[in-house]
Design a protein around this motif. Structure first.
Motif, PDB file in Angstrom:
ATOM      1  N   ASN A   1       1.501 -24.594   2.280  1.00  0.00           N
ATOM      2  CA  ASN A   1       1.948 -25.982   2.085  1.00  0.00           C
ATOM      3  C   ASN A   1       0.823 -26.976   2.343  1.00  0.00           C
ATOM      4  O   ASN A   1       0.697 -27.995   1.649  1.00  0.00           O
ATOM      5  CB  ASN A   1       3.147 -26.281   2.991  1.00  0.00           C
TER       6      ASN A   1
ATOM      7  N   LYS B   1      -1.821 -26.725  -0.486  1.00  0.00           N
ATOM      8  CA  LYS B   1      -1.328 -27.434  -1.682  1.00  0.00           C
ATOM      9  C   LYS B   1      -1.692 -28.911  -1.628  1.00  0.00           C
ATOM     10  O   LYS B   1      -2.143 -29.493  -2.631  1.00  0.00           O
ATOM     11  CB  LYS B   1       0.187 -27.287  -1.809  1.00  0.00           C
TER      12      LYS B   1
ATOM     13  N   GLN C   1      -1.123 -19.576  -3.433  1.00  0.00           N
ATOM     14  CA  GLN C   1      -0.818 -20.997  -3.655  1.00  0.00           C
ATOM     15  C   GLN C   1      -1.867 -21.639  -4.559  1.00  0.00           C
ATOM     16  O   GLN C   1      -1.540 -22.393  -5.477  1.00  0.00           O
ATOM     17  CB  GLN C   1      -0.767 -21.736  -2.323  1.00  0.00           C
TER      18      GLN C   1
END
Length: 300
Positions: A184, A187, A219
């Motif tokens: 996360n 990203k 990712q």
């Protein structure tokens, strides 16, 4: 036709520079000769730095000059300053790398100057590189966290990347230096960079301190990043970041990419041979999950 993902093998430089056991020049050469059989097209040979500070990288220019030239393989050298660049130039190196960070504290600890001062050093290298038709790759450490400052502003990462590209780097590799990132957070950094820059000039360099490197690469793939640095047998880490264990293993990266349908150009048997050899030379266990599973299967 499968999409190709470019792998930059950094084991001989970023890998060996943080291994406790310094290898002889001949051992380092044998290591690279093994890597040349794997299908890897981009190999970072070493670093033109003072042997006083990084003894594992002593005589990297001599090592470079001793290697057989293959038109299908691009060798490179890390050159932190003009003196190092001139050493690389003298042995016919056609690609060098320069490095800075998105963190002021890390830059001062790592190369003893501020971010702005690091760019002043690069200006001289860039001018000579352009005059001699030499490609320059940029490294940016601390893309997510810094061991001294904590979380880094993603906009700062994007700003430093853009400065390197504007200065003349053909590609910039973002280093997740201490391995604390999760997908996360990765990203968010890529979002900041991709808002200003093309994914084709950006590479990911992930460390596996907390076992997150492959997740972070996954990712990155989902955000169209198609260039990754890796180190066979998970060699290395960062000498200026305490506790930062090895780079993502090339074997694990190969497994992820091949199972996702990407093309890498890697010859698996040769890769595993090189992996086993360097692990034996260094007398260390191979942290690669894939390598361990592979050898268990072979011995079953």
């Amino acid at each position: 036709m499968s999409e190709f993902v470019k792998i930059v093998e950094v084991g001989p430089r970023d890998g060996l520079q943080n291994e406790k056991t310094p290898l002889t020049l001949e051992q380092r050469k044998d290591f690279i000769l093994d890597l040349m059989q794997t299908g890897l097209k981009l190999i970072e040979v070493g670093s033109c730095v003072s042997a006083k500070w990084v003894p594992q990288m002593a005589d990297s220019d001599v090592l470079f000059a001793s290697l057989p030239q293959d038109p299908n393989i691009q060798f490179s050298l890390l050159t932190p300053n003009l003196k190092g660049f001139e050493s690389a130039l003298a042995v016919g190196c056609k690609e060098v790398a320069v490095f800075t960070a998105a963190s002021e504290s890390f830059t001062r600890k790592n190369i003893n100057c501020s971010i702005d001062e690091s760019f002043e050093k690069f200006a001289d290298i860039m001018a000579v590189a352009k005059a001699n038709d030499i490609k320059v790759r940029g490294y940016v450490s601390c893309m997510v966290d810094c061991p001294y400052e904590g979380a880094i502003d993603p906009q700062q990462v994007a700003k430093v990347c853009k400065r390197l590209l504007d200065m003349g780097c053909y590609e910039v590799s973002l280093g997740e230096t201490i391995g604390t990132a999760t997908p996360n957070r990765v990203k968010i950094v890529w979002d900041a960079c991709l808002a200003e820059l093309d994914s084709q000039v950006l590479a990911g360099h992930f460390h596996n301190t907390y076992g997150m490197a492959i997740a972070n690469i996954y990712q990155s793939l989902n955000q169209n990043i198609r260039i990754f640095d890796s180190s066979i047998a998970g060699l290395g880490g960062c000498p200026y970041a305490k506790g930062a264990s090895g780079n993502v293993a090339t074997e694990d990266l190969y497994y992820l990419l091949s199972k996702m349908g990407f093309e890498t150009g890697i010859n698996l048997d040769a890769l595993m041979h090189a992996s086993q050899n360097i692990s034996q030379v260094l007398k260390r266990n191979n942290p690669s999950n894939y390598a361990n599973a592979y050898w268990q299967t072979q011995c079953a």
